[in-house]
Design an enzyme around this catalytic site. Sequence first.
Site, PDB file in Angstrom:
ATOM      1  N   TYR A   1     -11.394   1.269   9.930  1.00 53.20           N
ATOM      2  CA  TYR A   1     -12.556   1.654   9.114  1.00 53.20           C
ATOM      3  C   TYR A   1     -12.863   0.653   8.005  1.00 53.20           C
ATOM      4  O   TYR A   1     -13.695   0.924   7.164  1.00 53.20           O
ATOM      5  CB  TYR A   1     -12.371   3.065   8.536  1.00 53.20           C
ATOM      6  CG  TYR A   1     -11.007   3.362   7.943  1.00 53.20           C
ATOM      7  CD1 TYR A   1     -10.630   2.816   6.736  1.00 53.20           C
ATOM      8  CD2 TYR A   1     -10.118   4.191   8.604  1.00 53.20           C
ATOM      9  CE1 TYR A   1      -9.390   3.083   6.191  1.00 53.20           C
ATOM     10  CE2 TYR A   1      -8.867   4.468   8.070  1.00 53.20           C
ATOM     11  CZ  TYR A   1      -8.510   3.919   6.859  1.00 53.20           C
ATOM     12  OH  TYR A   1      -7.283   4.179   6.325  1.00 53.20           O
ATOM     13  N   LYS A   2     -12.179  -0.488   8.000  1.00 54.29           N
ATOM     14  CA  LYS A   2     -12.567  -1.524   7.027  1.00 54.29           C
ATOM     15  C   LYS A   2     -13.356  -2.597   7.774  1.00 54.29           C
ATOM     16  O   LYS A   2     -14.527  -2.413   8.040  1.00 54.29           O
ATOM     17  CB  LYS A   2     -11.318  -2.091   6.336  1.00 54.29           C
ATOM     18  CG  LYS A   2     -10.621  -1.044   5.471  1.00 54.29           C
ATOM     19  CD  LYS A   2      -9.497  -1.636   4.652  1.00 54.29           C
ATOM     20  CE  LYS A   2      -8.869  -0.574   3.770  1.00 54.29           C
ATOM     21  NZ  LYS A   2      -7.935   0.323   4.492  1.00 54.29           N
TER      22      LYS A   2
ATOM     23  N   PHE B   1       0.837  -1.198   0.000  1.00 54.37           N
ATOM     24  CA  PHE B   1       0.000   0.000   0.000  1.00 54.37           C
ATOM     25  C   PHE B   1       0.880   1.259   0.000  1.00 54.37           C
ATOM     26  O   PHE B   1       1.864   1.328   0.725  1.00 54.37           O
ATOM     27  CB  PHE B   1      -0.933  -0.011   1.223  1.00 54.37           C
ATOM     28  CG  PHE B   1      -1.984   1.044   1.142  1.00 54.37           C
ATOM     29  CD1 PHE B   1      -3.105   0.873   0.341  1.00 54.37           C
ATOM     30  CD2 PHE B   1      -1.845   2.233   1.822  1.00 54.37           C
ATOM     31  CE1 PHE B   1      -4.069   1.860   0.231  1.00 54.37           C
ATOM     32  CE2 PHE B   1      -2.808   3.227   1.718  1.00 54.37           C
ATOM     33  CZ  PHE B   1      -3.923   3.043   0.924  1.00 54.37           C
TER      34      PHE B   1
ATOM     35  N   ASP C   1       1.135  -4.763   8.772  1.00 55.69           N
ATOM     36  CA  ASP C   1      -0.013  -3.897   8.554  1.00 55.69           C
ATOM     37  C   ASP C   1      -1.238  -4.807   8.417  1.00 55.69           C
ATOM     38  O   ASP C   1      -1.348  -5.591   7.470  1.00 55.69           O
ATOM     39  CB  ASP C   1       0.195  -3.059   7.286  1.00 55.69           C
ATOM     40  CG  ASP C   1      -0.925  -2.042   7.069  1.00 55.69           C
ATOM     41  OD1 ASP C   1      -2.045  -2.274   7.550  1.00 55.69           O
ATOM     42  OD2 ASP C   1      -0.663  -1.023   6.402  1.00 55.69           O
TER      43      ASP C   1
ATOM     44  N   ARG D   1     -12.109  -4.190  -7.243  1.00 57.03           N
ATOM     45  CA  ARG D   1     -11.991  -4.873  -5.951  1.00 57.03           C
ATOM     46  C   ARG D   1     -13.349  -4.911  -5.260  1.00 57.03           C
ATOM     47  O   ARG D   1     -13.944  -3.871  -5.002  1.00 57.03           O
ATOM     48  CB  ARG D   1     -10.970  -4.132  -5.075  1.00 57.03           C
ATOM     49  CG  ARG D   1     -10.651  -4.844  -3.792  1.00 57.03           C
ATOM     50  CD  ARG D   1      -9.582  -4.108  -3.009  1.00 57.03           C
ATOM     51  NE  ARG D   1     -10.089  -2.874  -2.423  1.00 57.03           N
ATOM     52  CZ  ARG D   1      -9.371  -2.046  -1.663  1.00 57.03           C
ATOM     53  NH1 ARG D   1      -8.094  -2.315  -1.413  1.00 57.03           N
ATOM     54  NH2 ARG D   1      -9.879  -0.956  -1.161  1.00 57.03           N
TER      55      ARG D   1
HETATM   56  C1  LIG Z   1      -2.881  -1.487   3.960  1.00 61.29           C
HETATM   57  C2  LIG Z   1      -3.168  -0.051   4.308  1.00 61.29           C
HETATM   58  N1  LIG Z   1      -2.284   0.623   5.075  1.00 61.29           N
HETATM   59  C3  LIG Z   1      -2.491   1.907   5.400  1.00 61.29           C
HETATM   60  C4  LIG Z   1      -3.610   2.592   4.964  1.00 61.29           C
HETATM   61  C5  LIG Z   1      -3.749   4.061   5.249  1.00 61.29           C
HETATM   62  O1  LIG Z   1      -4.250   4.312   6.475  1.00 61.29           O
HETATM   63  P1  LIG Z   1      -4.514   5.780   7.041  1.00 61.29           P
HETATM   64  O2  LIG Z   1      -5.197   6.560   5.974  1.00 61.29           O
HETATM   65  O3  LIG Z   1      -5.363   5.486   8.253  1.00 61.29           O
HETATM   66  O4  LIG Z   1      -3.217   6.367   7.439  1.00 61.29           O
HETATM   67  C6  LIG Z   1      -4.569   1.917   4.210  1.00 61.29           C
HETATM   68  C7  LIG Z   1      -5.787   2.632   3.748  1.00 61.29           C
HETATM   69  O5  LIG Z   1      -6.640   2.168   3.082  1.00 61.29           O
HETATM   70  C8  LIG Z   1      -4.330   0.575   3.864  1.00 61.29           C
HETATM   71  O6  LIG Z   1      -5.201  -0.088   3.090  1.00 61.29           O
END
Ligand SMILES: Cc1ncc(COP(=O)(O)O)c(C=O)c1O
Length: 343
Positions: free
Chosen positions: A153-154, A61, A128, A303
């Site tokens: 939030y997922k 990501f 993560d 997705r």
């Molecule tokens: C795997 C992953 N890491 C980090 C994040 C980003 O998180 P944040 O916006 O809370 O910093 C996301 C957001 O969708 C994500 O899917």
Amino acid sequence: MTAWLDWIDLPLEVGDALAPVVGAQAGEVLVADSTTVNLYKLAHAALDVRKGAIVARAGDFPTDRYVLQGLAVARGRDLRLVDDVAAALAPPVALLCLSHVDYRTGALEDVPAMTAAAHRAGALALWDLSHSAGAVPVELTASGADLAVGCTYKYLNAGPGSPAYLWVRSELLPTLRSPIWGWFAQRDQFAMGPEYDPVDGIGRFLAGTPPVLGLAAVEEGAALIAEAGIERLRDKSVALTSLVVALHDAWLAPLGFELGTPRDPDRRGAHVSLRHPDAWRICRALIEHADVVPDFRRPDSIRYGLPPIYTRFVDAWDAVDRLRRLVEGGVHLQVEAGTARVT
Ligand SMILES: Cc1ncc(COP(=O)(O)O)c(C=O)c1O
């Protein structure tokens, strides 16, 4: 609610509520800040105690890669962003940072195996969990992992903007220090003394005033997942993704789609990636004309996220059926190749 004392410890209390969901112990999880900020705090702390390179996946990501790029520059470390992680773990390595479930393909990593490989290279393993916790069983303590972060939030259902979490294995806590020396980590916070002296526990990774409304939503989300039971949720999730895979094979493959997600249910998380050369226009058409909300992920993935706690089998069926009808009817061909900011 009155004032301070009603909410000042919420980041720790909600962390304790979340701990069983990720296979951690009470006192090891903190809910605060964003995933990005938490990743920065933990990766920075890891680099204080380990020498060598940072290893991560080239396709991980973006925010994870950017944080690591920034840290590599600031701390003068080699950053190995690679496809073959095992081959890149040539010592000395300070940190291996991986996603438990790949945000694009849905592929599920083997946390104990990759953590052991990191340890053999002298590194700490930082995970993560954004795309796994709440839908896929996570056993942080048993896995041998060192550090973890994730969003709420997922699959934890706390809503947009809800705070993220971080986890530190308790044995490591005394040796690690947050790079953000905030007053919420201070031992005697309201003495407001001259020198920074962080608490011993996970609270040492707090920075400032927590987002109280978002924390209340995380507490509720964690309670719902615990009540439903992560093993039952995983069983339903595997059945949901298997249904989408079967419908892909029956309906979508003849229309030029390819499955972007592992076929083996043990190797995938809770979303399914459907690849098509016209994926962007199909995603827009689904949103605008079919009341289905997928994500487009570059270069060619549609997705479908299927949170097991509230997604019904009929929802999964309808989402693929509408996709099939839309492509058969060429509805997506009427979508102008535009500049939608969010995909
Ligand atoms: C795997 C992953 N890491 C980090 C994040 C980003 O998180 P944040 O916006 O809370 O910093 C996301 C957001 O969708 C994500 O899917």
